[in-house]
Design an enzyme around this catalytic site. Structure first.
Site, PDB file in Angstrom:
ATOM      1  N   GLU A 444       0.810  -1.561   0.238  1.00  0.00           N
ATOM      2  CA  GLU A 444      -0.079  -0.126  -0.309  1.00  0.00           C
ATOM      3  C   GLU A 444       0.914   1.238  -0.548  1.00  0.00           C
ATOM      4  O   GLU A 444       2.196   1.361   0.465  1.00  0.00           O
ATOM      5  CB  GLU A 444      -0.933  -0.318   1.422  1.00  0.00           C
ATOM      6  CG  GLU A 444      -2.303  -0.686   1.097  1.00  0.00           C
ATOM      7  CD  GLU A 444      -2.607  -1.050   2.291  1.00  0.00           C
ATOM      8  OE1 GLU A 444      -3.883  -1.775   1.916  1.00  0.00           O
ATOM      9  OE2 GLU A 444      -2.558  -0.041   3.314  1.00  0.00           O
ATOM     10  N   SER A 470      -3.902   2.010   0.613  1.00  0.00           N
ATOM     11  CA  SER A 470      -4.505   1.782   1.803  1.00  0.00           C
ATOM     12  C   SER A 470      -5.942   2.627   2.080  1.00  0.00           C
ATOM     13  O   SER A 470      -6.101   3.818   1.131  1.00  0.00           O
ATOM     14  CB  SER A 470      -4.582   2.761   3.017  1.00  0.00           C
ATOM     15  OG  SER A 470      -5.583   2.661   4.228  1.00  0.00           O
TER      16      SER A 470
END
Length: 554
Positions: A444, A470
């Site tokens: 992420e 994210s």
């Protein structure tokens, strides 16, 4: 129980005396060994905040199973804390853990011939991993999300994990003091539970409910509310009814119900990770779900929910507004409402009494925040197979953007450049070799996006990557660029100064290079040596598919 159970194969007859003895050594009685044996699958651990309270919740589920005449047997699977693994090498482990979770559940349930499953799921990968297992095993199953914390309070305003991660960059850029960040850190997460916004765990919890495999309202109850304990007992009782009625996971999660989940995702403006996970879940059920489906629905489904990090309200506000049933009620004309759910009723029946009581949180269908969805799929010369963007989290000024590429082959290099002031307004930060294979693990990019926001560049700098983002990411961030750089995708050919074109309304992500120039550069391109040469990630990188297929293991 009027029909034959799987557990009878290991618990009935003279030949099974040894197996019964092992269960009796655990304290089980003869009566318990004649009842349906229900797996209570738990992602509890002491490392992951979203999972830390699930031991108590599991006891409530087991109470419900006992009330209904079943025998619960609990086991744990892993649950990585993405927040703790963020912005360092540990994030390589997060997405690959999804497959381990699904595999571990299959191994335990099949080895012990358990009859049905309740899956207590919290955190980024346990929820999709458990959903994958339910479709693979096709037993009577109910997912019970673990719930969220409520937002913290700082200086009279609501705060969350997003404020913390952006605060780190603000301190490095001299926009916040270390003392202020420390005070924020002390209050941002008031309890255990998932993050209070539409981060990946909350998004996937909501989609579990939308696809009918979780009980209505179970996705949005805050983690430590007594309401969640009562819900856990109801889930325990309901799983025994599902077993009696022989309603299996694939009776509930169908192509139609997956389409409903995508529609709810679009209306929520959920985490971009949901695209990966829904494709992986569909694959386990034998359904052919493609990025084109997301693209098609993104143009038809309005964005309704003003929820953090895209909006100003939080998951507890969504619950107060009526939860996912209220969102589904608003979208009812656009849903397949004949789908069966784990209530043993259809969506239409479930929605009979649903109401949206906070229209400022869940906008009515007649008055959406945006006429098209919060998630969009982009294609173009930079992403021939597609890329994913959370439009709802972007400044409107960035819906169309053209700027010079600043290219990085590792996330850490990009974060350093942003926080040291090397990225200017108008730039497009391109981060590659972070995809499923090239990462490996598809990390992420919350570090770079938060650095951009913390530097005050959220309305002037875009981040484009073959990695992912994210659910807490905000700003103009485009991920899942496919093919990824490690597979020789066009993103591998981009050089500093090349002009990247982003056009969200037209669903285009391109680079100002001719097809011939891209081909010429690719002819001289050679893949870099693998970053990981041993262990699980080495095996994962050899077996994992493209993000455009859900980053599943072949």
């Amino acid at each position: 129980m009027s029909r034959r159970l799987r557990s009878w194969e290991i618990l009935r007859g003279v030949d099974r005396a040894p197996e019964r003895a092992y269960f009796k050594a655990l304290g089980l009685t003869d009566r318990e060994l004649t009842q349906p044996v229900i797996a209570v699958v738990n992602s509890w651990n002491e490392i992951s905040t979203p999972n830390a309270h699930l031991r108590q919740l599991a006891e409530a589920v087991k109470t419900g199973i006992w009330i209904a005449g079943g025998t619960p047997l609990e086991f744990d699977t892993i649950g990585i804390s993405d927040a703790v693994a963020m912005v360092h090498e540990g994030m390589r482990m997060s997405l690959p853990s999804r497959e381990v979770i699904a595999d571990s559940i299959e191994l335990m349930v099949e080895a012990h011939h358990l009859d049905a499953m309740v899956l207590l799921a919290a955190g980024d990968k346990p929820i999709p991993g458990m959903l994958m297992a339910t479709l693979r095993l096709n037993l009577p199953s109910i997912v019970l999300p673990g719930g969220q914390t409520i937002p913290g309070k700082y200086a009279g305003r609501n705060v969350s994990y997003t404020d913390l991660i952006e605060g780190v960059s603000a301190v490095k850029m001299g926009r916040m003091s270390e003392d202020e960040l420390r005070r924020l850190e002390d209050v941002a997460l008031p309890t255990a539970g998932g993050g209070p916004g539409l981060y990946t765990p909350t998004t996937m919890a909501c989609l579990s409910e939308a696809m009918g495999i979780a009980l209505p309202l179970s996705a949005t109850i805050p983690a430590f509310f007594a309401e969640r304990t009562r819900m856990a007992k109801l889930v325990g009782m309901q799983i025994v009814k599902l077993l009696e009625d022989d309603i299996k996971a694939r009776d509930v999660v169908t192509e139609k119900s997956l389409s409903n989940a995508i529609k709810i995702d679009m209306a929520l403006g959920g985490s971009t990770n949901s695209v990966l996970h829904l494709m992986a879940i569909a694959k386990e059920g034998g359904y052919d779900l493609r990025l084109d489906t997301f693209d098609e629905l993104s143009r038809k489904i309005p964005y309704l929910c003003d929820i953090h990090p895209s909006g100003k309200y939080y998951a507890n506000d969504l619950h107060e507004a009526g939860g996912i049933p209220a969102v589904m009620k608003e979208l009812e004309p656009l849903l397949d409402t004949d789908c069966l759910t784990v209530t043993t009723k259809t969506i239409k029946e479930n929605l009979k009494d649903a109401r949206n009581i906070r229209p400022e949180v869940i906008h009515p269908l007649s008055s959406p925040i945006s006429p098209d969805s919060g998630l969009v799929i982009l294609k173009g010369s930079l992403a021939p197979l597609g890329a994913v963007c959370k439009k709802s989290a972007m400044d409107r000024k960035m819906l169309k953007h053209s700027g010079p590429a600043k290219v990085f082959d590792r996330m850490e290099e990009a974060v350093s450049a942003i926080t040291s002031g090397k990225i200017r307004a108008g730039d497009v930060v391109v981060i590659r070799y972070e995809g499923p294979k090239g990462g490996p693990g598809m990390r992420e990019m919350l570090g770079p996006t938060s650095a951009v926001m913390g530097a005050g560049l959220g309305s002037s700098v875009a981040v484009v990557t073959d990695g992912r983002f994210s659910g807490a990411s905000r700003g103009p961030c485009i991920g899942h660029v496919c093919p990824e750089a490690a597979e020789g995708g066009p993103i591998a050919t981009v050089r500093n100064g090349d002009i990247v074109q982003i056009d969200i309304p037209s669903r285009v992500l391109s680079v100002d290079l001719s097809e011939e120039e891209i081909t010429r550069r690719l002819d001289s391109w050679r893949p870099p040596p693998p970053k990981i040469t041993k262990g699980y990630l080495q095996r994962y990188s050899r077996l994992v598919s493209s993000a455009s297929e859900g980053a599943i293991l072949r």
